[in-house]
Write an enzyme that holds these catalytic residues in place. Structure first.
Site, mmCIF file in Angstrom:
data_model
loop_
_atom_site.group_PDB
_atom_site.id
_atom_site.type_symbol
_atom_site.label_atom_id
_atom_site.label_comp_id
_atom_site.label_asym_id
_atom_site.label_seq_id
_atom_site.Cartn_x
_atom_site.Cartn_y
_atom_site.Cartn_z
ATOM 1 N N LYS A 56 0.840 -1.138 -0.136
ATOM 2 C CA LYS A 56 -0.099 -0.072 -0.049
ATOM 3 C C LYS A 56 0.754 1.283 0.063
ATOM 4 C CE LYS A 56 -3.767 -2.751 -0.340
ATOM 5 N NZ LYS A 56 -4.494 -2.864 0.719
HETATM 6 C C1 LIG Z 1 -5.477 -4.352 0.966
HETATM 7 C C2 LIG Z 1 -7.008 -4.296 1.107
HETATM 8 C C3 LIG Z 1 -7.672 -4.600 2.081
HETATM 9 C C4 LIG Z 1 -7.212 -5.400 3.275
HETATM 10 O O1 LIG Z 1 -6.137 -4.656 3.912
HETATM 11 P P1 LIG Z 1 -5.139 -5.557 4.768
HETATM 12 O O2 LIG Z 1 -4.474 -4.647 5.547
HETATM 13 O O3 LIG Z 1 -4.365 -6.506 3.958
HETATM 14 O O4 LIG Z 1 -6.021 -6.251 5.686
HETATM 15 C C5 LIG Z 1 -8.939 -4.211 2.112
HETATM 16 N N1 LIG Z 1 -9.650 -3.644 0.824
HETATM 17 C C6 LIG Z 1 -8.917 -3.335 -0.125
HETATM 18 C C7 LIG Z 1 -9.512 -2.818 -1.217
HETATM 19 C C8 LIG Z 1 -7.328 -3.590 -0.072
HETATM 20 O O5 LIG Z 1 -6.898 -3.441 -1.355
#
Ligand SMILES: *Cc1c(COP(=O)(O)O)cnc(C)c1O
Length: 386
Positions: free
Chosen positions: A184
Site C-alpha cells: 500500500k
Molecule cells: C489491501 C486491502 C484491504 C485489506 O487490508 P489488509 O491490511 O491487508 O487487511 C481491504 N480492502 C482493499 C480494497 C484492499 O486493497
C-alpha cells in the site's frame, strides 16, 4: 528491452525506517506503546480527523467499523464487486450478508444508482471502496445512504492521501479504514487504521481491538495496581505493535513526497498512451485528489489481436511485472456458493476485469523504469494490433 525484471511493486523503506525499528528493539518495549500513540496522533492530524485508532490490519479496521455500528445477523451491507475479498468478508463475520453491486466503467468505483437499487429493509451500511485511490462520488452516495439510515464505511486501503472536493479521505463517512499492508501507499509491513470524527464509538473500538479490556496496556498507570484490568466484553487481538508504528511514523513523513512521485509516473504514463487507442489510461475526475495507489489501464480489445492475459504475458517476457485489480468477488467460488452469485451478474465489473492491467507505480521507480514500461506497452500494442 530491459534485462532486469521490474517488479509490480517495491516498498519504499530505507535507512530511516531501519533506524526507527532498531530504536524500538533497543528500547525494550516492542508491542503497543508510545510509538503507536504518536503514530495515531500524527495520522489523525495528517488526514484531519478527530480520532485515529491503529490496528494490525486494514481488515481489522473494516471489521471494527462494522462492530461499532452494531451490525448483526441477518443484516445486509452493500459492497462493490470489484474489490479485495476483505471488503466483503468482514460482513460475514457477523452472520450478515454482503450485497454486491456493480461499478462505474470509468471510475471503477461503486455505481451509486446500483447501490440505491440494492437497498432493502435489512440494509445497514455501505462499504465505499475508493478504487485505486480515486474517491467515490461521495456527494451522490451520502444523501442516498443518509435517507435510508445507512452507515457509510469507507474502505480507504488505496486512498492515502486522497481527497474529494477538498475534503480529505478519512474525514467524510462515519468510519474510514486504511491499510498499511506491504504493497500500500504507506506500509508498516502489516497494519491498519480507523479514522473517525465520531467521539461516541472511539472507546469501544479501542476496547474491542484488545480483548474487550477496559484500557490499553500502557495507560494502566494507577501506580500500585499496574496489574489491574477489566474485561468488559469479548473482543479481538487487533492491536498494532510499536515496531510497526515506528515504520509508519517514518512513512507518514514521506507520504506527500511519495504521492508526488506516483503522480509524476501516472502523468508520464498517460502522456505516452495518448499515442495509441489500444491503451486507455485511467479516467480521473477533476474534483478529486488521486493517491495514485494504482494505475489501471483498460485495453481496447477491438484494436488488439491478443487478450488481456496474453498482453500480461507479453509484458512479463519484456521483464515488466504487472497485476490485475480485481477479480470481481462474484466470480470467486465462495461468493457463488454462499450467496448464489454467478457470471453475468455485474456486467461492468466483468467488462473492466476482462481488459484491465495494473502497471508498476511506486516511488523508487526511475524515469528509465517508467520509459521501459511505456516502451514495452506501445511495442506490444503495435505488434499485436488489429
Ligand atoms: C489491501 C486491502 C484491504 C485489506 O487490508 P489488509 O491490511 O491487508 O487487511 C481491504 N480492502 C482493499 C480494497 C484492499 O486493497
Amino acid at each position: 528491452m530491459r534485462d532486469e525484471f521490474l517488479p509490480f511493486h517495491r516498498p519504499s523503506v530505507g535507512a530511516a525506517e531501519i533506524e526507527a525499528v532498531s530504536e524500538v528493539l533497543r528500547s525494550g518495549w516492542l508491542t503497543t506503546g508510545p510509538r503507536v500513540k504518536q503514530f495515531e496522533e500524527q495520522f489523525a492530524e495528517y488526514v484531519g480527523a478527530r480520532h485515529a485508532i491503529a490496528l494490525n490490519s486494514g481488515t481489522a479496521a473494516l471489521h471494527l467499523s462494522l462492530a461499532a455500528i452494531g451490525l448483526s445477523e441477518g443484516d445486509e451491507v452493500i459492497v462493490p464487486s470489484n474489490t479485495f475479498t476483505a471488503s466483503a468478508e468482514v460482513v460475514t463475520y457477523f452472520g450478515a450478508r454482503p450485497v454486491l453491486v456493480d461499478v462505474d466503467r470509468e471510475t471503477l468505483n461503486l455505481d451509486v444508482a446500483a447501490m440505491e437499487a440494492a437497498i432493502t429493509a435489512a440494509t445497514r451500511a455501505v462499504i465505499a471502496v475508493h478504487f485505486g485511490g480515486q474517491p467515490c462520488e461521495m456527494d451522490a452516495l451520502l444523501p442516498v445512504a443518509r435517507s435510508h439510515g445507512l452507515a457509510v464505511i469507507e474502505d480507504a486501503a488505496h486512498a492515502l492521501p486522497s481527497a474529494y472536493r477538498g475534503r480529505t479521505i478519512g474525514t467524510i463517512g462515519d468510519f474510514t479504514a486504511f491499510s498499511f499492508y506491504a504493497t500500500k501507499t504507506l506500509t508498516t509491513a502489516e497494519g491498519g487504521m480507523i479514522t473517525t470524527n465520531d467521539d461516541q464509538h472511539v472507546e469501544r473500538i479501542r476496547r474491542l481491538s484488545l480483548h474487550g479490556i477496559s484500557e490499553g496496556g500502557w495507560e494502566r498507570g494507577d501506580a500500585g495496581r499496574s496489574w489491574f484490568y477489566e474485561v468488559m466484553e469479548p473482543g479481538f487481538k487487533y492491536n498494532m505493535p510499536d515496531i510497526a508504528a515506528a515504520i509508519g511514523i517514518e512513512q507518514l513523513r514521506q507520504s506527500d513526497e511519495f504521492r508526488e512521485r506516483r503522480r509524476q509516473i501516472a502523468a508520464a504514463y498517460t502522456r505516452a498512451f495518448a499515442s495509441t487507442e489500444a491503451i486507455g489510461p485511467p479516467a480521473v475526475r477533476d474534483d478529486v485528489k488521486h493517491s495514485w495507489h494504482l494505475y489501471v489501464i483498460l485495453l481496447d480489445l477491438d484494436r488488439l489481436a491478443i487478450d488481456r492475459d496474453q498482453f500480461v504475458s507479453e509484458l512479463r517476457q519484456r521483464n515488466i511485472g504487472t497485476s490485475v485489480h480485481f477479480i470481481p468477488l462474484h466470480l470467486h467460488p465462495h461468493y457463488q456458493h454462499a450467496y448464489g452469485y454467478a457470471k453475468g451478474d455485474f456486467p461492468a465489473a466483468e467488462w473492466v476485469y476482462d481488459r484491465s492491467i495494473s502497471l508498476p507505480i511506486f516511488p523508487s521507480m526511475t524515469d528509465d523504469d517508467v520509459r521501459d514500461v511505456t516502451d514495452a506497452l506501445l511495442d506490444i500494442a503495435r505488434q499485436h494490433r488489429r
